[in-house]
Design a protein around this motif. Structure first.
Motif: not given
Length: 115
Positions: A2-4, A20-24, A33, A36
């Protein structure tokens, strides 16, 4: 993975906003991305930090995926955990769409030619 993203007040170094981003991906959707968490501290809301933070996130990911973005390939920025209708509308006003009509998640193409 993820990236903040943090926005800090210049003089005090106080955190004003964060995301905050996550990858899924489940394989059946356009990859990208997922945003969240997207929070602006109460005392800083309505001063443009929301738009500045979202613009910075989009700019970051457009740069990250520039080599694969074209009219045949797309990468989308997703938003989930939307807690109010007002926030839902705010994202829609900025080009996000409710892809499945459930109101649970929005997305926007990072390809400026498609978006």
């Amino acid at each position: 993975l993820g990236t903040s993203f943090l926005v800090k007040q210049r003089n005090t170094n106080q955190i004003v906003a964060e995301a905050h981003c996550f990858y899924q991906t489940d394989g059946g959707e356009v990859p990208g991305p997922t945003l969240d968490i997207f929070e602006i501290r109460q005392e800083w809301r309505g001063q443009g930090y929301e738009t500045s933070l979202l613009d910075a996130i989009e700019y970051f990911y457009r740069g990250m995926f520039a080599s694969i973005l074209n009219t045949e390939n797309d990468v989308r920025l997703y938003v989930c955990n939307i807690k109010s209708h007002k926030v839902f509308e705010w994202f829609e006003e900025r080009g996000f769409r409710d892809d499945d009509g459930t109101g649970e998640r929005l997305s926007k193409s990072l390809n400026e030619e498609i978006a």
